[in-house]
Design an enzyme around this catalytic site. Structure first.
Site, PDB file in Angstrom:
ATOM      1  N   GLU A 108       0.521  -1.103  -0.217  1.00 56.02           N
ATOM      2  CA  GLU A 108       0.023   0.176   0.060  1.00 56.02           C
ATOM      3  C   GLU A 108       0.845   1.234   0.051  1.00 56.02           C
ATOM      4  O   GLU A 108       2.040   1.617   0.648  1.00 56.02           O
ATOM      5  CB  GLU A 108      -0.911   0.019   1.298  1.00 56.02           C
ATOM      6  CG  GLU A 108      -1.802  -1.288   1.230  1.00 56.02           C
ATOM      7  CD  GLU A 108      -2.942  -1.057   2.516  1.00 56.02           C
ATOM      8  OE1 GLU A 108      -3.931  -1.888   2.511  1.00 56.02           O
ATOM      9  OE2 GLU A 108      -2.726  -0.078   3.296  1.00 56.02           O
ATOM     10  N   CYS A 121       3.247   8.452   1.237  1.00 57.60           N
ATOM     11  CA  CYS A 121       3.792   7.446   2.224  1.00 57.60           C
ATOM     12  C   CYS A 121       4.065   6.036   1.404  1.00 57.60           C
ATOM     13  O   CYS A 121       2.879   5.709   1.038  1.00 57.60           O
ATOM     14  CB  CYS A 121       2.975   7.371   3.566  1.00 57.60           C
ATOM     15  SG  CYS A 121       3.370   6.136   4.641  1.00 57.60           S
ATOM     16  N   CYS A 128       6.457  -6.886   7.065  1.00 58.63           N
ATOM     17  CA  CYS A 128       7.733  -6.399   8.100  1.00 58.63           C
ATOM     18  C   CYS A 128       8.077  -7.513   9.035  1.00 58.63           C
ATOM     19  O   CYS A 128       7.268  -8.245   9.601  1.00 58.63           O
ATOM     20  CB  CYS A 128       7.129  -5.031   8.576  1.00 58.63           C
ATOM     21  SG  CYS A 128       8.706  -4.473   9.566  1.00 58.63           S
ATOM     22  N   CYS A 132       7.095  -5.587  15.607  1.00 61.22           N
ATOM     23  CA  CYS A 132       6.699  -4.672  17.084  1.00 61.22           C
ATOM     24  C   CYS A 132       5.361  -5.155  17.279  1.00 61.22           C
ATOM     25  O   CYS A 132       4.563  -5.051  16.334  1.00 61.22           O
ATOM     26  CB  CYS A 132       6.598  -3.174  16.317  1.00 61.22           C
ATOM     27  SG  CYS A 132       8.416  -2.704  15.787  1.00 61.22           S
ATOM     28  N   CYS A 135       2.013  -3.359  16.221  1.00 55.70           N
ATOM     29  CA  CYS A 135       1.660  -3.035  14.764  1.00 55.70           C
ATOM     30  C   CYS A 135       1.276  -4.100  14.045  1.00 55.70           C
ATOM     31  O   CYS A 135       1.403  -5.303  14.353  1.00 55.70           O
ATOM     32  CB  CYS A 135       2.939  -2.572  14.445  1.00 55.70           C
ATOM     33  SG  CYS A 135       3.194  -2.847  12.423  1.00 55.70           S
ATOM     34  N   CYS A 362       3.158   4.077  10.139  1.00 55.15           N
ATOM     35  CA  CYS A 362       4.190   2.920   9.984  1.00 55.15           C
ATOM     36  C   CYS A 362       3.502   1.484  10.390  1.00 55.15           C
ATOM     37  O   CYS A 362       3.208   1.415  11.602  1.00 55.15           O
ATOM     38  CB  CYS A 362       5.288   3.187  10.837  1.00 55.15           C
ATOM     39  SG  CYS A 362       6.464   1.747  10.818  1.00 55.15           S
TER      40      CYS A 362
HETATM   41  S1  SF4 Z   1       5.882  -0.760  13.440  1.00 59.35           S
HETATM   42 FE1  SF4 Z   1       7.011  -0.389  11.395  1.00 59.35          FE
HETATM   43  S2  SF4 Z   1       9.096  -1.715  12.085  1.00 59.35           S
HETATM   44 FE2  SF4 Z   1       7.416  -2.255  13.503  1.00 59.35          FE
HETATM   45  S3  SF4 Z   1       6.800  -4.087  12.892  1.00 59.35           S
HETATM   46 FE3  SF4 Z   1       5.359  -2.606  12.362  1.00 59.35          FE
HETATM   47  S4  SF4 Z   1       5.829  -1.964  10.142  1.00 59.35           S
HETATM   48 FE4  SF4 Z   1       7.651  -3.170  11.104  1.00 59.35          FE
END
Ligand code: SF4
Length: 369
Positions: A108, A121, A128, A132, A135, A362
């Site tokens: 995206e 963005c 990823c 984290c 997320c 993010c």
């Molecule tokens: S916060 Fe950013 S770096 Fe961390 S898992 Fe999600 S996408 Fe990845």
């Protein structure tokens, strides 16, 4: 000795799409012409179409003979990204695009229009691997790295849509790029740096966006930050710190086990020294997790010590994902946090939460599919 984390820097082209024009630098484009039996001058002509006129369809490159168009269509313009859908919010001024890559991978990008600029963005990886826990993207793990062309083409497509008035708000110009979509940009180092060069070089080598208007974010891969500092680029580095203490950061940003806060800040200092650029520190403020007054004091003090006046903190109210136990901090807590960071001499602002309705921060992008 620290146990190595399963980080992959510049993995082989496994799963990568076939070569595309935007993967190649000027020399590579000339070599491709030789390989295809085309005269060298065609290299610049084709690049001017792609970067200058934002044209990605060889059939529409009418200054090329039909036979050349056919040749390059197969050899340099494989199917790259197809828009699956656009989702708009903020009265249409924010638009998220879901793309399908040639192999079916989903990714995206999000376009945000402001009175004085238009910011895109972009994603650097599908998924990823940084894990984290707050997320959504991190929960799904890394699918694969994006190719240089897949990164660049998100930008070309948005620039073309803006130019053509295909985005609400009328015709405009794409001015800013942030690598804050899916993925950890510095874990796909070479392709991201190549993409930055294509995005910021003048036509026919690139899309001509100012390096100063490009932000590369990272969770803190210290050696890669130092390497980026030595590239001779002047892009802004955004470090997603999220807490100033190793104890919590080991959990919030697991890569901290490998490169703790002090190492990340030392690398950021090196970046600031080499580039003269101010470091942006990103801090997702999470209720009762990292929003304590003492953490604000510690954050301000550590940043001031490491970076002096060459740092700015962006507090990002957490965008809660459905079903998650993580939530944004209440406004009074947020205000007190900002006040305390600033009291240490470090500028701190709350980031515009544009795109919250479409989950644009993010790592909070494609998980919703
Ligand atoms: S916060 Fe950013 S770096 Fe961390 S898992 Fe999600 S996408 Fe990845």
């Amino acid at each position: 000795m620290t146990a190595p984390l399963p980080l992959v820097f510049d993995a082989p082209r496994r799963g990568m799409p076939p070569r595309h024009l935007a993967d190649l630098d000027a020399e590579g484009r000339r070599a491709a012409m030789a390989e295809l039996g085309l005269p060298k001058f065609r290299a610049d002509q084709i690049a001017r179409q792609y970067y200058g006129r934002l044209q990605a369809d060889p059939a529409a490159m009418t200054d090329l003979p039909a036979a050349v168009r056919d040749t390059i269509a197969g050899a340099l313009f494989p199917p790259l990204l197809t828009p699956v859908r656009h989702i708009a919010c903020d009265s249409g001024e924010t638009r998220k695009t879901l793309w399908r890559a040639g192999d079916g991978t989903l990714l995206e990008s999000v376009l945000m229009r402001y009175p004085d600029r238009a910011t895109l963005c972009i994603s650097s990886q599908a998924g990823c691997g940084m894990a984290c826990p707050f997320c959504a993207t991190g929960q799904g793990g890394l699918n694969r790295n994006l190719s240089t062309a897949e990164i660049v083409d998100q930008v070309r497509a948005a620039a073309a849509d803006l130019r053509d008035g295909a985005v609400p708000g009328g015709a405009g110009r794409l001015s800013n790029i942030v690598f804050m979509g899916m993925g950890e940009p510095l874990a796909n180092y070479k392709r991201v740096v190549n993409a930055v060069r294509r995005i910021t070089s003048a036509a026919p080598d690139g899309l001509g966006i100012s390096q100063r208007n490009v932000v590369v974010s990272t969770v803190g891969l210290a050696p890669a930050i130092r390497k980026l500092a030595d590239e001779g680029l002047s892009v802004t580095l955004a470090v997603s710190l999220h807490t100033p203490d190793d104890e919590l950061r080991d959990t919030l940003v697991p890569v901290n086990n490998r490169w703790p806060v002090a190492e990340v800040l030392a690398a950021a200092r090196y970046y600031a020294d080499k580039t003269g650029r101010r470091i942006s520190v990103e801090y997702a403020l999470i209720r009762d997790i990292n929003d304590h007054p003492w953490r604000a004091d510690m954050l301000g003090a550590k940043l001031h010590k490491a970076l002096g006046s060459r740092v700015h903190v962006n507090v990002i109210p957490l965008n809660p994902t459905p079903g998650s136990k993580w939530d944004a901090s209440p406004k009074p807590v947020e205000r007190e946090f900002v006040r305390r960071v600033e009291a240490q001499g470090v500028p701190c602002t709350v980031r515009d939460t544009r795109g919250q309705e479409i989950a644009a921060a993010c790592g909070q992008l494609a998980a919703e599919g």
